[in-house]
Design a protein around this motif. Structure first.
Motif, PDB file in Angstrom:
ATOM      1  N   LEU A  25      -1.450   7.393 -13.924  1.00 40.81           N
ATOM      2  CA  LEU A  25      -2.473   7.809 -12.334  1.00 40.81           C
ATOM      3  C   LEU A  25      -3.172   7.509 -12.398  1.00 40.81           C
ATOM      4  N   GLY A  26      -4.308   7.251 -13.471  1.00 45.27           N
ATOM      5  CA  GLY A  26      -5.662   6.951 -13.560  1.00 45.27           C
ATOM      6  C   GLY A  26      -5.535   5.609 -12.834  1.00 45.27           C
ATOM      7  N   THR A  27      -4.777   4.469 -13.583  1.00 45.56           N
ATOM      8  CA  THR A  27      -4.331   3.574 -13.230  1.00 45.56           C
ATOM      9  C   THR A  27      -4.304   2.694 -11.357  1.00 45.56           C
ATOM     10  N   SER A  33       3.192   5.842  -2.584  1.00 44.47           N
ATOM     11  CA  SER A  33       5.040   6.369  -3.424  1.00 44.47           C
ATOM     12  C   SER A  33       4.266   6.533  -4.806  1.00 44.47           C
ATOM     13  N   ALA A  34       4.232   5.505  -5.471  1.00 45.92           N
ATOM     14  CA  ALA A  34       3.897   5.283  -7.116  1.00 45.92           C
ATOM     15  C   ALA A  34       2.456   6.849  -7.423  1.00 45.92           C
ATOM     16  N   LEU A  35       1.846   6.809  -6.495  1.00 44.12           N
ATOM     17  CA  LEU A  35       1.008   7.427  -6.967  1.00 44.12           C
ATOM     18  C   LEU A  35       1.095   9.366  -7.034  1.00 44.12           C
ATOM     19  N   LYS A  36       1.889   9.029  -6.278  1.00 44.01           N
ATOM     20  CA  LYS A  36       2.451  10.755  -5.532  1.00 44.01           C
ATOM     21  C   LYS A  36       3.553  10.871  -7.063  1.00 44.01           C
ATOM     22  N   ASP A  37       4.365  10.037  -7.415  1.00 38.81           N
ATOM     23  CA  ASP A  37       5.339  10.023  -8.212  1.00 38.81           C
ATOM     24  C   ASP A  37       5.321  10.796  -9.541  1.00 38.81           C
ATOM     25  N   MET A  55       2.065  11.903 -10.006  1.00 40.77           N
ATOM     26  CA  MET A  55       0.451  13.438 -10.097  1.00 40.77           C
ATOM     27  C   MET A  55       2.200  14.002 -10.119  1.00 40.77           C
ATOM     28  N   ARG A  56       3.242  13.853 -10.128  1.00 39.64           N
ATOM     29  CA  ARG A  56       4.547  14.737 -10.284  1.00 39.64           C
ATOM     30  C   ARG A  56       4.826  14.688 -12.145  1.00 39.64           C
ATOM     31  N   GLN A  57       4.734  14.264 -12.141  1.00 34.98           N
ATOM     32  CA  GLN A  57       5.614  13.641 -13.429  1.00 34.98           C
ATOM     33  C   GLN A  57       3.921  13.872 -14.370  1.00 34.98           C
ATOM     34  N   LYS A  58       3.277  14.300 -14.039  1.00 39.68           N
ATOM     35  CA  LYS A  58       2.292  14.353 -14.812  1.00 39.68           C
ATOM     36  C   LYS A  58       1.581  13.438 -16.176  1.00 39.68           C
ATOM     37  N   ASP A  59       1.233  11.725 -15.590  1.00 37.00           N
ATOM     38  CA  ASP A  59       1.800  10.621 -16.532  1.00 37.00           C
ATOM     39  C   ASP A  59      -0.055   9.992 -16.186  1.00 37.00           C
ATOM     40  N   GLN A  60      -0.733  10.850 -17.216  1.00 39.33           N
ATOM     41  CA  GLN A  60      -2.522  10.311 -16.696  1.00 39.33           C
ATOM     42  C   GLN A  60      -2.470   9.268 -17.187  1.00 39.33           C
ATOM     43  N   THR A  61      -1.723   8.018 -17.867  1.00 32.33           N
ATOM     44  CA  THR A  61      -2.324   6.787 -17.827  1.00 32.33           C
ATOM     45  C   THR A  61      -1.628   6.082 -16.496  1.00 32.33           C
ATOM     46  N   LYS A  80       0.675  -1.239  -0.649  1.00 24.80           N
ATOM     47  CA  LYS A  80       0.101  -0.132   0.264  1.00 24.80           C
ATOM     48  C   LYS A  80       1.070   0.915  -0.372  1.00 24.80           C
ATOM     49  N   THR A  81       2.303   1.398   1.103  1.00 25.11           N
ATOM     50  CA  THR A  81       2.796   2.479   0.579  1.00 25.11           C
ATOM     51  C   THR A  81       3.527   2.620  -0.694  1.00 25.11           C
ATOM     52  N   ARG A  82       3.701   1.111  -1.273  1.00 25.96           N
ATOM     53  CA  ARG A  82       4.479   1.433  -2.360  1.00 25.96           C
ATOM     54  C   ARG A  82       3.339   1.922  -3.535  1.00 25.96           C
TER      55      ARG A  82
END
Length: 155
Positions: free
Chosen positions: A24-26, A10-14, A16-22, A5-7
Motif C-alpha cells: 500500500l505504501g509503495t 486498482s492495485a492500490l484499492k486491492d 487497502m482491502r488486503q491491509k498489505d501495508q508495504t 495509471k488504472t492498473r
C-alpha cells in the motif's frame, strides 16, 4: 486515463482491502509521483486535468526503481540490511507495472534498428540514437549500460 495509471489505482484499492501495508505504501508513492507529473503538465499551460501517457508513467516507474536500487547499494554498504530489504520489496512492487526487460539479443537488435533509423554515423549522433531508444523502449532496458554499447558501436 492511461492503462498503467488504472492498473496502479486498482492495485492500490486491492492493497487497502488486503491491509498489505508495504504494498500500500509503495503504491501510494507511485500514485503521488504520477499526480506530481500531471500537476507539472497542467502548470505547463493546459487548463483542466492533464493526462499523462503510459510512456510517461513507465518513465516515472523506471526512475523510481533506479532510485531504490541506488538506495539498496548505499544501505548495504552502510550495513543497514533491514532498510535495503525494504527498498527491495518496493522495487518488486514497482516492477510489477513495468514491461518486461529486453533480452540481450532484443537489446542488440533495438540498438541496430535505432542506429539505422537515425542514420547515425559517428559518436556525434549518439544523442539521436539514445533518444530513439528511450522513446521506444522506456523502462525496458538499462540506458546506462546501453549508452556504453551505443558509444562502442558508433566509434
Amino acid at each position: 486515463m492511461s492503462q498503467l495509471k488504472t492498473r496502479v489505482s486498482s492495485a492500490l484499492k486491492d492493497a487497502m482491502r488486503q491491509k498489505d501495508q508495504t504494498r500500500l505504501g509503495t503504491l501510494r508513492l507511485i500514485n503521488a509521483a504520477i499526480k506530481d507529473r500531471e500537476i507539472a503538465a497542467r502548470g505547463a499551460g493546459s487548463e483542466g486535468p492533464a493526462e499523462i501517457s503510459d510512456a510517461e508513467v513507465t518513465q516515472i516507474l523506471a526512475k523510481m526503481v533506479k532510485q531504490r536500487q541506488e538506495s539498496v547499494r548505499a544501505y548495504e554498504e552502510g550495513g543497514r540490511l533491514e532498510l535495503a530489504e525494504r527498498e527491495q520489496s518496493e522495487i518488486a512492487v514497482i516492477e510489477e507495472f513495468l514491461p518486461k526487460p529486453l533480452t540481450e539479443a532484443e537489446t542488440s537488435a533495438a540498438i541496430d534498428a535505432a542506429i539505422e533509423e537515425t542514420g547515425a554515423t559517428g559518436i556525434r549522433d549518439m544523442g539521436k540514437v539514445m533518444g530513439e531508444l528511450k522513446s521506444r523502449h522506456a523502462g525496458r532496458m538499462d540506458f546506462g549500460a546501453v549508452g556504453a554499447r551505443v558509444r562502442a558501436r558508433l566509434s
